[in-house]
Scaffold this motif. Structure first.
Motif, PDB file in Angstrom:
ATOM      1  N   SER A  68     -13.464   3.740   4.525  1.00  0.00           N
ATOM      2  CA  SER A  68     -12.650   4.088   3.356  1.00  0.00           C
ATOM      3  C   SER A  68     -13.488   4.703   2.245  1.00  0.00           C
ATOM      4  O   SER A  68     -13.095   5.708   1.636  1.00  0.00           O
ATOM      5  CB  SER A  68     -11.939   2.834   2.830  1.00  0.00           C
ATOM      6  OG  SER A  68     -11.060   2.305   3.782  1.00  0.00           O
ATOM      7  N   ALA A  91      -5.723   6.487   6.026  1.00  0.00           N
ATOM      8  CA  ALA A  91      -5.777   5.186   5.366  1.00  0.00           C
ATOM      9  C   ALA A  91      -4.442   4.465   5.423  1.00  0.00           C
ATOM     10  O   ALA A  91      -4.395   3.227   5.377  1.00  0.00           O
ATOM     11  CB  ALA A  91      -6.215   5.361   3.912  1.00  0.00           C
ATOM     12  N   PHE A 130      -9.651   2.423   0.139  1.00  0.00           N
ATOM     13  CA  PHE A 130      -9.634   3.880  -0.050  1.00  0.00           C
ATOM     14  C   PHE A 130      -9.051   4.249  -1.408  1.00  0.00           C
ATOM     15  O   PHE A 130      -9.647   5.032  -2.160  1.00  0.00           O
ATOM     16  CB  PHE A 130      -8.818   4.547   1.065  1.00  0.00           C
ATOM     17  CG  PHE A 130      -8.642   6.026   0.883  1.00  0.00           C
ATOM     18  CD1 PHE A 130      -9.670   6.910   1.174  1.00  0.00           C
ATOM     19  CD2 PHE A 130      -7.443   6.540   0.398  1.00  0.00           C
ATOM     20  CE1 PHE A 130      -9.512   8.282   0.989  1.00  0.00           C
ATOM     21  CE2 PHE A 130      -7.272   7.913   0.211  1.00  0.00           C
ATOM     22  CZ  PHE A 130      -8.314   8.766   0.512  1.00  0.00           C
TER      23      PHE A 130
END
Length: 249
Positions: A68, A91, A130
């Motif tokens: 991430s 993500a 993320f």
């Protein structure tokens, strides 16, 4: 503040004592074990299950953090901005497919054991880290970046020495969220033969033994509390350091 710290310390001592000598807590759980059922789960070591549970969460969270943060760094560089929609879609995979569905898809490929659970936890943990990393990197004050350029820092030096340190408190908040969520989600791994505290909870549900359910649930809850508090304290400490890095307005 001192009172809450004392309570946390007491809870930690009780948790360690329970994991090391669970039989000494038999009188506490006996009222919840109906019809003469055993009060303490003994099919597996509670300490071993806890360590396995934590290891699984730790590995999955670390892997999710590496991927991430790497994606967030990529899409905040001029050369990688066009990949933002793709990175966000990657993500979001874990949120699109619930962990149970990931387990169902992974077991036929990887078999029973810890790997399907690790995959599910990894995918489920990508988005919070993320998004937080993205937020942290894109909110670094422009004046700070200009000051870094002014002293001759390269793009890589600015990223490592300025942007990431300033964004670190927000990044840690995302990792904290992922770790706490994964801690609870990992319990379902026992349905595919992963060694987690879910084994205790499932055994209690199958045998209608509330004592087992309480043992597994309380250990997971206390671990989540300690991990949350640990990360919160670390975020606060690093946040103060990051504040000291910024020039006065």
């Amino acid at each position: 503040m001192k009172g809450s710290a004392l309570i946390r310390l007491l809870l930690l001592v009780l948790l360690v004592a329970f994991l090391l000598t669970p039989q000494s807590f038999r009188p506490v759980f006996q009222p919840f074990a109906a019809n003469g059922a055993p009060a303490i789960y003994t099919q597996s070591s509670l300490l071993a299950l806890t360590l396995s549970h934590l290891a699984m969460v730790g590995v999955a969270t670390l892997a999710a953090a590496i991927v991430s943060i790497g994606l967030a760094v990529l899409v905040t560089r001029p050369a990688g901005r066009e990949f933002l929609p793709l990175s966000r879609s990657i993500a979001n995979i874990g949120q699109t497919f619930p962990p149970v569905a990931v387990l169902a898809l992974a077991v036929p490929v990887f078999g029973f054991g810890p790997i399907p659970t690790l995959i599910a936890l990894f995918l489920y943990g990508l988005l919070p880290i993320f998004e937080n990393t993205l937020t942290g990197l894109t909110t670094v004050p422009h004046s700070v970046q200009e000051a870094a350029r002014g002293v001759g820092m390269t793009d890589t030096q600015r990223l490592i020495s300025v942007e990431l340190p300033l964004a670190l408190p927000i990044i840690l908040a995302g990792i904290r969220l992922t770790a706490v969520i994964s801690l609870g989600t990992a319990t379902i791994g026992s349905t595919v033969a992963a060694k987690t505290l879910g084994e205790v909870i499932i055994a209690g549900l199958i045998s209608n033994n509330t004592a087992f359910v309480l043992q597994g649930g309380l250990v997971v809850a206390l671990l989540a509390l300690f991990i949350h508090q640990g990360f919160t304290s670390l975020e606060a400490r690093i946040g103060r350091q990051a504040g000291a890095m910024q020039p006065a307005q």
